[in-house]
Design a protein around this motif. Structure first.
Motif, mmCIF file in Angstrom:
data_model
loop_
_atom_site.group_PDB
_atom_site.id
_atom_site.type_symbol
_atom_site.label_atom_id
_atom_site.label_comp_id
_atom_site.label_asym_id
_atom_site.label_seq_id
_atom_site.Cartn_x
_atom_site.Cartn_y
_atom_site.Cartn_z
ATOM 1 N N VAL A 38 0.812 57.296 77.183
ATOM 2 C CA VAL A 38 -0.172 56.224 77.229
ATOM 3 C C VAL A 38 -0.439 55.909 78.694
ATOM 4 N N ASP A 39 -1.688 56.089 79.105
ATOM 5 C CA ASP A 39 -2.068 55.843 80.498
ATOM 6 C C ASP A 39 -1.181 56.626 81.468
ATOM 7 N N GLY A 40 -0.875 57.861 81.098
ATOM 8 C CA GLY A 40 -0.120 58.745 81.983
ATOM 9 C C GLY A 40 1.388 58.602 81.910
ATOM 10 N N ALA A 41 1.869 57.597 81.205
ATOM 11 C CA ALA A 41 3.319 57.403 81.100
ATOM 12 C C ALA A 41 3.799 57.834 79.712
ATOM 13 N N GLU A 42 4.908 58.563 79.693
ATOM 14 C CA GLU A 42 5.414 59.023 78.404
ATOM 15 C C GLU A 42 5.884 57.842 77.564
ATOM 16 N N ALA A 43 5.346 57.779 76.337
ATOM 17 C CA ALA A 43 5.689 56.659 75.456
ATOM 18 C C ALA A 43 6.685 57.075 74.375
ATOM 19 N N GLY A 44 6.837 58.387 74.196
ATOM 20 C CA GLY A 44 7.792 58.827 73.191
ATOM 21 C C GLY A 44 7.602 60.290 72.872
ATOM 22 N N ARG A 45 8.639 60.889 72.303
ATOM 23 C CA ARG A 45 8.522 62.276 71.829
ATOM 24 C C ARG A 45 9.177 62.372 70.467
ATOM 25 N N TYR A 46 8.472 63.046 69.561
ATOM 26 C CA TYR A 46 8.901 63.062 68.172
ATOM 27 C C TYR A 46 8.908 64.485 67.646
ATOM 28 N N PRO A 47 10.021 64.938 67.083
ATOM 29 C CA PRO A 47 10.079 66.306 66.555
ATOM 30 C C PRO A 47 9.114 66.492 65.390
ATOM 31 N N LEU A 48 8.424 67.621 65.409
ATOM 32 C CA LEU A 48 7.468 67.904 64.329
ATOM 33 C C LEU A 48 8.171 68.253 63.027
ATOM 34 N N SER A 49 9.470 68.476 63.118
ATOM 35 C CA SER A 49 10.219 68.847 61.915
ATOM 36 C C SER A 49 10.530 67.635 61.040
ATOM 37 N N GLU A 50 10.307 66.426 61.577
ATOM 38 C CA GLU A 50 10.593 65.216 60.800
ATOM 39 C C GLU A 50 9.302 64.468 60.505
ATOM 40 N N ASP A 51 9.006 64.315 59.213
ATOM 41 C CA ASP A 51 7.806 63.566 58.831
ATOM 42 C C ASP A 51 7.974 62.093 59.201
ATOM 43 N N ARG A 52 6.937 61.536 59.823
ATOM 44 C CA ARG A 52 6.983 60.122 60.171
ATOM 45 C C ARG A 52 5.603 59.660 60.608
ATOM 46 N N THR A 53 5.434 58.354 60.679
ATOM 47 C CA THR A 53 4.226 57.808 61.280
ATOM 48 C C THR A 53 4.647 56.956 62.467
ATOM 49 N N VAL A 54 3.872 57.057 63.544
ATOM 50 C CA VAL A 54 4.197 56.339 64.772
ATOM 51 C C VAL A 54 3.007 55.474 65.162
ATOM 52 N N TRP A 55 3.255 54.211 65.318
ATOM 53 C CA TRP A 55 2.232 53.267 65.735
ATOM 54 C C TRP A 55 2.206 53.268 67.257
ATOM 55 N N ILE A 56 1.081 53.696 67.842
ATOM 56 C CA ILE A 56 0.982 53.764 69.296
ATOM 57 C C ILE A 56 0.119 52.612 69.796
ATOM 58 N N GLU A 57 0.733 51.704 70.518
ATOM 59 C CA GLU A 57 -0.013 50.597 71.110
ATOM 60 C C GLU A 57 -0.449 50.990 72.512
ATOM 61 N N SER A 58 -1.685 50.720 72.841
ATOM 62 C CA SER A 58 -2.159 50.957 74.200
ATOM 63 C C SER A 58 -3.003 49.753 74.600
ATOM 64 N N PRO A 59 -3.277 49.628 75.894
ATOM 65 C CA PRO A 59 -4.080 48.491 76.342
ATOM 66 C C PRO A 59 -5.420 48.407 75.607
ATOM 67 N N GLY A 60 -5.951 49.553 75.184
ATOM 68 C CA GLY A 60 -7.263 49.554 74.547
ATOM 69 C C GLY A 60 -7.228 49.315 73.051
ATOM 70 N N GLY A 61 -6.082 49.465 72.437
ATOM 71 C CA GLY A 61 -6.022 49.305 70.990
ATOM 72 C C GLY A 61 -4.835 50.058 70.409
ATOM 73 N N TYR A 62 -5.051 50.688 69.273
ATOM 74 C CA TYR A 62 -3.938 51.396 68.650
ATOM 75 C C TYR A 62 -4.381 52.762 68.140
ATOM 76 N N ASN A 63 -3.411 53.658 68.023
ATOM 77 C CA ASN A 63 -3.583 54.942 67.357
ATOM 78 C C ASN A 63 -2.405 55.111 66.405
ATOM 79 N N LEU A 64 -2.687 55.594 65.235
ATOM 80 C CA LEU A 64 -1.617 55.865 64.283
ATOM 81 C C LEU A 64 -1.380 57.368 64.246
ATOM 82 N N LEU A 65 -0.205 57.754 64.744
ATOM 83 C CA LEU A 65 0.164 59.167 64.770
ATOM 84 C C LEU A 65 0.946 59.493 63.507
ATOM 85 N N THR A 66 0.485 60.492 62.797
ATOM 86 C CA THR A 66 1.182 60.907 61.579
ATOM 87 C C THR A 66 1.724 62.313 61.770
#
Ligand SMILES: [Zn+2]
Length: 121
Positions: A38-66
Protein backbone atom coordinates in the motif's frame (compact mmCIF):
# COMPACT_ATOMS: atom_id res chain seq x y z
CA UNK A 1 12.45 -64.28 9.08
CA UNK A 2 9.39 -64.21 6.86
CA UNK A 3 7.69 -61.78 9.22
CA UNK A 4 10.64 -59.42 9.00
CA UNK A 5 10.46 -59.36 5.21
CA UNK A 6 6.78 -58.40 5.29
CA UNK A 7 7.62 -55.61 7.68
CA UNK A 8 10.23 -54.31 5.27
CA UNK A 9 7.78 -54.42 2.38
CA UNK A 10 5.23 -52.58 4.51
CA UNK A 11 7.75 -49.91 5.41
CA UNK A 12 8.78 -49.53 1.78
CA UNK A 13 5.12 -49.19 0.78
CA UNK A 14 4.51 -46.57 3.45
CA UNK A 15 7.54 -44.61 2.30
CA UNK A 16 6.29 -44.75 -1.29
CA UNK A 17 2.82 -43.65 -0.22
CA UNK A 18 4.10 -40.72 1.80
CA UNK A 19 6.35 -39.67 -1.08
CA UNK A 20 3.39 -39.81 -3.44
CA UNK A 21 1.23 -37.89 -0.97
CA UNK A 22 3.92 -35.26 -0.58
CA UNK A 23 4.09 -34.81 -4.34
CA UNK A 24 0.31 -34.64 -4.66
CA UNK A 25 -0.17 -32.23 -1.77
CA UNK A 26 2.18 -29.62 -3.10
CA UNK A 27 0.55 -28.43 -6.30
CA UNK A 28 1.80 -25.32 -8.10
CA UNK A 29 4.56 -23.86 -5.96
CA UNK A 30 4.16 -24.30 -2.23
CA UNK A 31 6.13 -21.09 -1.77
CA UNK A 32 3.89 -18.81 -3.87
CA UNK A 33 2.70 -15.80 -1.92
CA UNK A 34 0.59 -12.75 -2.68
CA UNK A 35 2.55 -9.69 -1.58
CA UNK A 36 0.40 -6.67 -0.80
CA UNK A 37 1.86 -3.19 -0.85
CA UNK A 38 0.00 0.00 0.00
CA UNK A 39 1.60 3.24 -1.17
CA UNK A 40 4.90 1.43 -1.72
CA UNK A 41 5.05 -0.15 1.73
CA UNK A 42 4.54 -3.86 2.21
CA UNK A 43 1.28 -4.44 4.04
CA UNK A 44 1.36 -8.21 4.15
CA UNK A 45 2.14 -11.45 2.37
CA UNK A 46 -0.23 -14.37 2.16
CA UNK A 47 0.45 -17.88 0.85
CA UNK A 48 -1.70 -18.81 -2.13
CA UNK A 49 -2.01 -22.30 -0.72
CA UNK A 50 -4.36 -21.06 2.03
CA UNK A 51 -7.83 -19.84 1.11
CA UNK A 52 -8.66 -16.56 2.82
CA UNK A 53 -9.99 -13.07 2.34
CA UNK A 54 -7.91 -10.05 3.28
CA UNK A 55 -9.36 -6.62 3.90
CA UNK A 56 -6.86 -4.06 2.60
CA UNK A 57 -7.27 -0.56 3.99
CA UNK A 58 -5.59 2.26 2.13
CA UNK A 59 -5.82 6.04 2.36
CA UNK A 60 -8.10 5.99 -0.68
CA UNK A 61 -10.49 3.29 0.44
CA UNK A 62 -10.51 -0.47 0.59
CA UNK A 63 -9.79 -3.53 -1.53
CA UNK A 64 -10.97 -7.00 -0.68
CA UNK A 65 -8.35 -9.57 -1.60
CA UNK A 66 -9.66 -13.09 -2.00
CA UNK A 67 -7.28 -16.03 -2.13
CA UNK A 68 -8.92 -19.25 -3.26
CA UNK A 69 -7.83 -22.32 -5.13
CA UNK A 70 -4.22 -21.16 -5.37
CA UNK A 71 -5.05 -17.80 -6.96
CA UNK A 72 -5.44 -14.27 -5.68
CA UNK A 73 -8.02 -11.75 -6.88
CA UNK A 74 -9.49 -8.45 -5.80
CA UNK A 75 -13.16 -9.26 -5.55
CA UNK A 76 -14.37 -5.96 -4.17
CA UNK A 77 -13.14 -2.39 -3.99
CA UNK A 78 -14.53 1.11 -3.64
CA UNK A 79 -12.13 2.68 -6.13
CA UNK A 80 -13.52 4.57 -9.07
CA UNK A 81 -12.29 2.50 -12.00
CA UNK A 82 -12.41 -1.07 -10.63
CA UNK A 83 -9.46 -1.99 -12.81
CA UNK A 84 -8.19 -4.08 -9.92
CA UNK A 85 -11.40 -6.10 -9.77
CA UNK A 86 -11.48 -6.56 -13.54
CA UNK A 87 -7.88 -7.83 -13.55
CA UNK A 88 -9.21 -11.10 -12.22
CA UNK A 89 -7.12 -13.91 -10.79
CA UNK A 90 -3.35 -13.94 -10.53
CA UNK A 91 -1.39 -17.03 -9.61
CA UNK A 92 1.95 -16.96 -11.43
CA UNK A 93 5.25 -15.50 -10.33
CA UNK A 94 5.41 -11.83 -11.32
CA UNK A 95 1.73 -11.33 -12.05
CA UNK A 96 0.17 -8.38 -10.27
CA UNK A 97 -3.05 -6.55 -9.59
CA UNK A 98 -2.72 -2.79 -9.39
CA UNK A 99 -5.24 -0.41 -7.94
CA UNK A 100 -4.02 3.01 -8.96
CA UNK A 101 -6.57 5.12 -7.05
CA UNK A 102 -5.68 3.32 -3.81
CA UNK A 103 -1.97 2.87 -4.56
CA UNK A 104 -2.44 -0.82 -3.80
CA UNK A 105 -0.32 -3.41 -5.59
CA UNK A 106 -0.70 -7.16 -5.17
CA UNK A 107 2.07 -9.24 -6.69
CA UNK A 108 2.61 -12.99 -6.81
CA UNK A 109 6.09 -14.04 -5.77
CA UNK A 110 7.60 -17.48 -6.03
CA UNK A 111 4.82 -19.11 -7.98
CA UNK A 112 5.70 -21.65 -10.62
CA UNK A 113 5.91 -20.26 -14.11
CA UNK A 114 3.63 -22.92 -15.51
CA UNK A 115 3.88 -22.90 -19.32
CA UNK A 116 0.31 -24.06 -19.83
CA UNK A 117 -1.12 -21.32 -17.61
CA UNK A 118 1.15 -18.70 -19.17
CA UNK A 119 -0.19 -19.38 -22.65
CA UNK A 120 -3.71 -18.77 -21.40
CA UNK A 121 -2.92 -15.21 -20.38
ZN1 LIG B 1 -9.13 -0.51 -7.80
Amino acid sequence: MKQLRYDLILIALLLLLSAAAWLLLRPRGEGAVAVVTVDGAEAGRYPLSEDRTVWIESPGGYNLLTIAGGAAAVTEADCGDHTCVRTGEIRLDGQSIICLPHKVVITVEGGEADGVDLSAH
